[in-house]
Design a protein around this motif. Structure first.
Motif, PDB file in Angstrom:
ATOM      1  N   LYS A  53      -3.092  -5.078   4.342  1.00  0.00           N
ATOM      2  CA  LYS A  53      -1.642  -4.981   4.211  1.00  0.00           C
ATOM      3  C   LYS A  53      -1.132  -6.199   3.448  1.00  0.00           C
ATOM      4  CE  LYS A  53       2.536  -4.424   7.012  1.00  0.00           C
ATOM      5  NZ  LYS A  53       3.074  -4.368   8.388  1.00  0.00           N
ATOM      6  N   LEU A  54      -0.162  -5.976   2.552  1.00  0.00           N
ATOM      7  CA  LEU A  54       0.313  -7.073   1.720  1.00  0.00           C
ATOM      8  C   LEU A  54       1.762  -6.864   1.316  1.00  0.00           C
ATOM      9  CD1 LEU A  54      -1.231  -9.214  -0.756  1.00  0.00           C
ATOM     10  CD2 LEU A  54       0.069  -7.478  -1.942  1.00  0.00           C
ATOM     11  N   ARG A  93       0.838  -1.210   0.000  1.00  0.00           N
ATOM     12  CA  ARG A  93       0.000   0.000   0.000  1.00  0.00           C
ATOM     13  C   ARG A  93       0.867   1.253   0.000  1.00  0.00           C
ATOM     14  NH1 ARG A  93      -3.800  -1.267   5.074  1.00  0.00           N
ATOM     15  NH2 ARG A  93      -1.699  -1.582   5.910  1.00  0.00           N
ATOM     16  N   ILE A  94       1.999   1.195   0.706  1.00  0.00           N
ATOM     17  CA  ILE A  94       2.921   2.337   0.740  1.00  0.00           C
ATOM     18  C   ILE A  94       3.536   2.544  -0.640  1.00  0.00           C
ATOM     19  CG2 ILE A  94       5.089   3.212   1.723  1.00  0.00           C
ATOM     20  CD1 ILE A  94       4.368   1.639   4.298  1.00  0.00           C
ATOM     21  N   LEU A  95       3.976   1.433  -1.262  1.00  0.00           N
ATOM     22  CA  LEU A  95       4.599   1.525  -2.589  1.00  0.00           C
ATOM     23  C   LEU A  95       3.604   2.040  -3.623  1.00  0.00           C
ATOM     24  CD1 LEU A  95       6.645  -1.821  -2.734  1.00  0.00           C
ATOM     25  CD2 LEU A  95       7.456   0.461  -2.121  1.00  0.00           C
ATOM     26  N   VAL A 113      -6.428  11.311  -5.781  1.00  0.00           N
ATOM     27  CA  VAL A 113      -7.584  10.930  -4.953  1.00  0.00           C
ATOM     28  C   VAL A 113      -7.663   9.407  -4.810  1.00  0.00           C
ATOM     29  CG1 VAL A 113     -10.122  10.915  -4.888  1.00  0.00           C
ATOM     30  CG2 VAL A 113      -8.902  13.029  -5.408  1.00  0.00           C
ATOM     31  N   ALA A 114      -7.176   8.665  -5.824  1.00  0.00           N
ATOM     32  CA  ALA A 114      -7.225   7.192  -5.796  1.00  0.00           C
ATOM     33  C   ALA A 114      -6.393   6.596  -4.662  1.00  0.00           C
ATOM     34  CB  ALA A 114      -6.753   6.630  -7.135  1.00  0.00           C
ATOM     35  N   ILE A 115      -5.497   7.385  -4.073  1.00  0.00           N
ATOM     36  CA  ILE A 115      -4.699   6.887  -2.945  1.00  0.00           C
ATOM     37  C   ILE A 115      -5.615   6.556  -1.760  1.00  0.00           C
ATOM     38  CG2 ILE A 115      -2.915   7.521  -1.250  1.00  0.00           C
ATOM     39  CD1 ILE A 115      -1.610   9.225  -3.476  1.00  0.00           C
ATOM     40  N   ILE A 116      -6.746   7.268  -1.637  1.00  0.00           N
ATOM     41  CA  ILE A 116      -7.638   7.078  -0.473  1.00  0.00           C
ATOM     42  C   ILE A 116      -8.250   5.667  -0.465  1.00  0.00           C
ATOM     43  CG2 ILE A 116      -9.723   7.901   0.703  1.00  0.00           C
ATOM     44  CD1 ILE A 116      -9.017  10.717  -0.500  1.00  0.00           C
ATOM     45  N   PRO A 117      -8.951   5.215  -1.549  1.00  0.00           N
ATOM     46  CA  PRO A 117      -9.522   3.856  -1.501  1.00  0.00           C
ATOM     47  C   PRO A 117      -8.480   2.754  -1.389  1.00  0.00           C
ATOM     48  CG  PRO A 117      -9.798   4.813  -3.705  1.00  0.00           C
ATOM     49  CD  PRO A 117      -9.360   5.915  -2.789  1.00  0.00           C
ATOM     50  N   LEU A 118      -7.247   3.031  -1.832  1.00  0.00           N
ATOM     51  CA  LEU A 118      -6.183   2.025  -1.733  1.00  0.00           C
ATOM     52  C   LEU A 118      -6.010   1.533  -0.292  1.00  0.00           C
ATOM     53  CD1 LEU A 118      -3.629   0.520  -2.757  1.00  0.00           C
ATOM     54  CD2 LEU A 118      -2.369   2.642  -2.416  1.00  0.00           C
ATOM     55  N   VAL A 173       2.909   1.312  -9.230  1.00  0.00           N
ATOM     56  CA  VAL A 173       1.465   1.092  -9.214  1.00  0.00           C
ATOM     57  C   VAL A 173       1.104  -0.242  -9.850  1.00  0.00           C
ATOM     58  CG1 VAL A 173      -0.776   2.048  -9.854  1.00  0.00           C
ATOM     59  CG2 VAL A 173       1.126   3.592  -9.366  1.00  0.00           C
ATOM     60  N   MET A 174       1.633  -0.512 -11.039  1.00  0.00           N
ATOM     61  CA  MET A 174       1.212  -1.713 -11.768  1.00  0.00           C
ATOM     62  C   MET A 174       1.587  -2.994 -11.039  1.00  0.00           C
ATOM     63  SD  MET A 174      -0.752  -1.299 -14.212  1.00  0.00           S
ATOM     64  CE  MET A 174      -0.800  -3.052 -14.450  1.00  0.00           C
ATOM     65  N   LEU A 175       2.801  -3.063 -10.516  1.00  0.00           N
ATOM     66  CA  LEU A 175       3.241  -4.277  -9.825  1.00  0.00           C
ATOM     67  C   LEU A 175       2.416  -4.522  -8.564  1.00  0.00           C
ATOM     68  CD1 LEU A 175       5.113  -6.650  -9.235  1.00  0.00           C
ATOM     69  CD2 LEU A 175       6.741  -5.064  -8.248  1.00  0.00           C
ATOM     70  N   THR A 176       2.217  -3.482  -7.763  1.00  0.00           N
ATOM     71  CA  THR A 176       1.506  -3.677  -6.494  1.00  0.00           C
ATOM     72  C   THR A 176       0.021  -3.969  -6.716  1.00  0.00           C
ATOM     73  OG1 THR A 176       1.309  -1.264  -6.317  1.00  0.00           O
ATOM     74  CG2 THR A 176       3.111  -2.294  -5.115  1.00  0.00           C
ATOM     75  N   LEU A 177      -0.603  -3.336  -7.698  1.00  0.00           N
ATOM     76  CA  LEU A 177      -2.022  -3.619  -7.974  1.00  0.00           C
ATOM     77  C   LEU A 177      -2.202  -5.063  -8.430  1.00  0.00           C
ATOM     78  CD1 LEU A 177      -3.586  -0.477  -9.710  1.00  0.00           C
ATOM     79  CD2 LEU A 177      -3.766  -1.220  -7.344  1.00  0.00           C
ATOM     80  N   SER A 178      -1.266  -5.569  -9.229  1.00  0.00           N
ATOM     81  CA  SER A 178      -1.327  -6.977  -9.644  1.00  0.00           C
ATOM     82  C   SER A 178      -1.232  -7.885  -8.420  1.00  0.00           C
ATOM     83  CB  SER A 178      -0.188  -7.295 -10.623  1.00  0.00           C
ATOM     84  OG  SER A 178      -0.262  -6.468 -11.758  1.00  0.00           O
ATOM     85  N   ASN A 179      -0.368  -7.526  -7.482  1.00  0.00           N
ATOM     86  CA  ASN A 179      -0.243  -8.314  -6.248  1.00  0.00           C
ATOM     87  C   ASN A 179      -1.553  -8.308  -5.448  1.00  0.00           C
ATOM     88  OD1 ASN A 179       2.406  -9.002  -6.705  1.00  0.00           O
ATOM     89  ND2 ASN A 179       3.269  -7.371  -5.451  1.00  0.00           N
ATOM     90  N   PHE A 180      -2.160  -7.131  -5.291  1.00  0.00           N
ATOM     91  CA  PHE A 180      -3.422  -7.023  -4.553  1.00  0.00           C
ATOM     92  C   PHE A 180      -4.515  -7.847  -5.228  1.00  0.00           C
ATOM     93  CE2 PHE A 180      -1.724  -2.918  -2.787  1.00  0.00           C
ATOM     94  CZ  PHE A 180      -1.831  -3.268  -1.456  1.00  0.00           C
ATOM     95  N   ALA A 181      -4.576  -7.780  -6.570  1.00  0.00           N
ATOM     96  CA  ALA A 181      -5.643  -8.472  -7.305  1.00  0.00           C
ATOM     97  C   ALA A 181      -5.559  -9.982  -7.138  1.00  0.00           C
ATOM     98  CB  ALA A 181      -5.589  -8.107  -8.782  1.00  0.00           C
TER      99      ALA A 181
END
Length: 536
Positions: free
Chosen positions: A524-525, A351-353, A514-519, A394-402
């Motif tokens: 935690k991951l 989430r920090i990254l 603004v997208a940082i807020i829903p993140l 963004v791309m790497l961490t979002l893939s991890n979350f998904a």
């Protein structure tokens, strides 16, 4: 209260996937790299025609408005087929399906290059999108099913590059190839990665049995609703601005079809025990947050690569090659940043990254919200480099979350929905920005027009100076006065467009920040790291 999710990625390792710490042979890496090549090729082709559109339309005797369907047809078909990949993989097996769809993609690419009319080009582009779309989610699925948890950060880093580099490189590569070899070459070039991809899949993936009964038993009603809904939504978004949105019966029809199709798909998807793609995954918080942010990133990626080439071509008068040199600075630094991000993702809360990446991406767009008519290569380089530094985070961490905690049987569904959402976000972003450009240009033109009044002393002084300049070039007094008024009008139009482009970048920048807020609603991951534990 948040919890750390790293173990499920290891525990839910797909059937046959290597255990953590297992040695990965060359065949597996070849298969994964071939998958990345396919995803890169499919995303690249979404916008590769943008720089060459004038040449293509000239040889096909089509108007600019008709030519927009060349991109729309490809995007429509690609978005429709992405959710269907899970079904086709079950029926044909990974290896057979990937080789078959790539071969068809190459065939339709060749036909695009040989198109003899606008209608033939649109049909071939649609078939090209339908056969190429599957390559995007399958690249992500290969990472999750072929690599042990500790190696997936590297795989996801490579996948992230295909998603962020390709939209930036599409117009650039298209411009270079068109200028050097003519527009058909932008389609024929697909044979180079395509043949490598087929060879890599043939050698790197084991043959799997077919299950053609899966096609017979498939939820074809749900597929029909999905296809109508997503295709109509894409057409609504892509064509809305040029047809003045709800003033057009055409747009109202497709908006209605989109609403009926998507609602029908949702109702059927939740009522069937075995839908063709598992919509219940949206009930998992991390997956929901990741897909929402995937749409936002699609808006940012495709939106910024839509605005900047337009600005450079229209205001700065850059050629496609010169535009390519500016845009290259979004791509090149990512090659060096992505391995560093992959390592960090195993040690730092993702989430920090991701927040850091969204912040950089958003700030880079806000930097472009203060351009003027003289802005060019030198002034844009810093914002391009900052954007390049932010996108991999963004791309790497979002893939991890998904993909965190997704059961093996749902890997392909999760990958399909995640990637479909990014493409839809791109369509929404371009539609939003095209409309904003039109409306804000009219707004600024009116405001500037009020200031540049023919009765104001400053305007009269400028008109007199311009008139004298035209008289010195040999024009008669009446023509010189008309030319001076025309020059003032062109300056007002140019400045109103510059201000509209600035507004567009401001919109994209604020949406990303603004997208940082829903993140932070996600858990935690960290990416799983080496050893036998599968994470910490």
């Amino acid at each position: 209260m948040s919890t750390t999710i790293t173990k499920p990625m290891a525990h839910n390792a797909p059937a046959g996937a290597p255990a953590n710490g297992a040695h990965i042979d060359a065949r597996t890496w070849i298969a994964v790299l071939a998958g990345m090549l396919g995803a890169f090729m499919a995303v690249l082709d979404i916008q590769i025609t943008n720089s060459s559109l004038r040449d293509i339309l000239g040889s096909l005797s089509a108007t600019q408005e008709e030519g927009s369907w060349i991109s729309t047809a490809y995007l429509c078909a690609e978005i429709v087929v992405i959710p269907m990949t899970a079904l086709f993989v079950r029926a044909l097996g990974q290896r057979r399906y990937l080789m078959l769809t790539t071969a068809l993609f190459l065939g339709f690419s060749t036909l695009c290059g040989a198109a003899w009319s606008l209608s033939s080009m649109i049909v071939f582009r649609m078939m090209q999108g339908f056969t190429g779309g599957a390559l995007i989610p399958m690249a992500m699925t290969l990472v999750m099913t072929r690599l042990p948890p500790a190696k997936r950060a590297v795989g996801m880093a490579m996948f992230g590059l295909t998603a962020t580099l390709a939209p930036a490189m599409g117009p650039t590569l298209g411009g270079y190839l068109t200028e050097l070899y003519g527009w058909p070459s932008i389609f024929y070039i697909n044979w180079v990665p395509g043949v490598l991809l087929i060879a890599g899949m043939y050698w790197g993936i084991d043959r799997e049995p077919m299950d053609l009964k899966a096609l017979v038993k498939a939820d074809w009603l749900g597929i029909a609703f999905m296809a109508v809904g997503l295709a109509s939504l894409t057409i609504f978004l892509e064509e809305g601005n040029s047809k003045d949105w709800f003033e057009s019966g055409f747009i109202i029809t497709f908006a209605s079809l989109a609403l009926v199709g998507i609602l029908g798909w949702i109702v059927i998807g939740f009522s069937r025990p075995e839908p063709f793609v598992n919509l219940r995954l949206y009930g998992q918080r991390n997956f929901l947050v990741a897909t929402v942010l995937s749409a936002v990133i699609g808006m940012g990626l495709y939106g910024s690569s839509f605005l900047l080439p337009l600005f450079l071509g229209q205001i700065a008068g850059y050629s496609p090659m010169q535009i390519g040199e500016v845009i290259a600075w979004v791509g090149l630094p990512q090659l060096f940043v992505m391995p560093f991000v992959a390592r960090l993702s195993q040690k730092i809360d993702n989430r920090i990254l991701c927040s850091f990446g969204l912040g950089l991406f958003g700030v880079s767009c806000l930097m472009n919200a203060y351009m003027d008519a003289s802005t060019g290569y030198d002034q844009l380089m810093l914002s391009q480099i900052i954007r390049a530094l932010g996108q991999p985070f963004v791309m790497l961490t979002l893939s991890n979350f998904a993909m965190a905690g997704i059961p093996p049987k749902d890997m392909t569904s999760a990958s399909s929905l995640f990637n479909m959402t990014r493409n839809l976000g791109g369509s929404v972003g371009i539609a939003l920005l095209a409309t904003a450009l039109t409306n804000r240009e009219h707004f600024h033109s009116e405001r500037l027009g009020e200031s540049v009044s023919l009765v104001s002393a400053a305007t009269q002084a400028r008109l007199d100076a311009l008139t004298q300049s035209f008289l010195a070039k040999g024009f008669d007094p009446a023509t010189a006065a008309q030319q001076a008024i025309g020059a003032i009008d062109r300056i007002v139009r140019r400045e109103s467009f510059v201000m509209a482009y600035n507004d567009g970048f401001f919109i994209v920048g604020m949406i990303l920040l603004v997208a940082i807020i829903p993140l932070w609603f996600s858990d935690k991951l960290k990416s799983p790291s080496g050893g036998g534990g599968g994470g910490h």
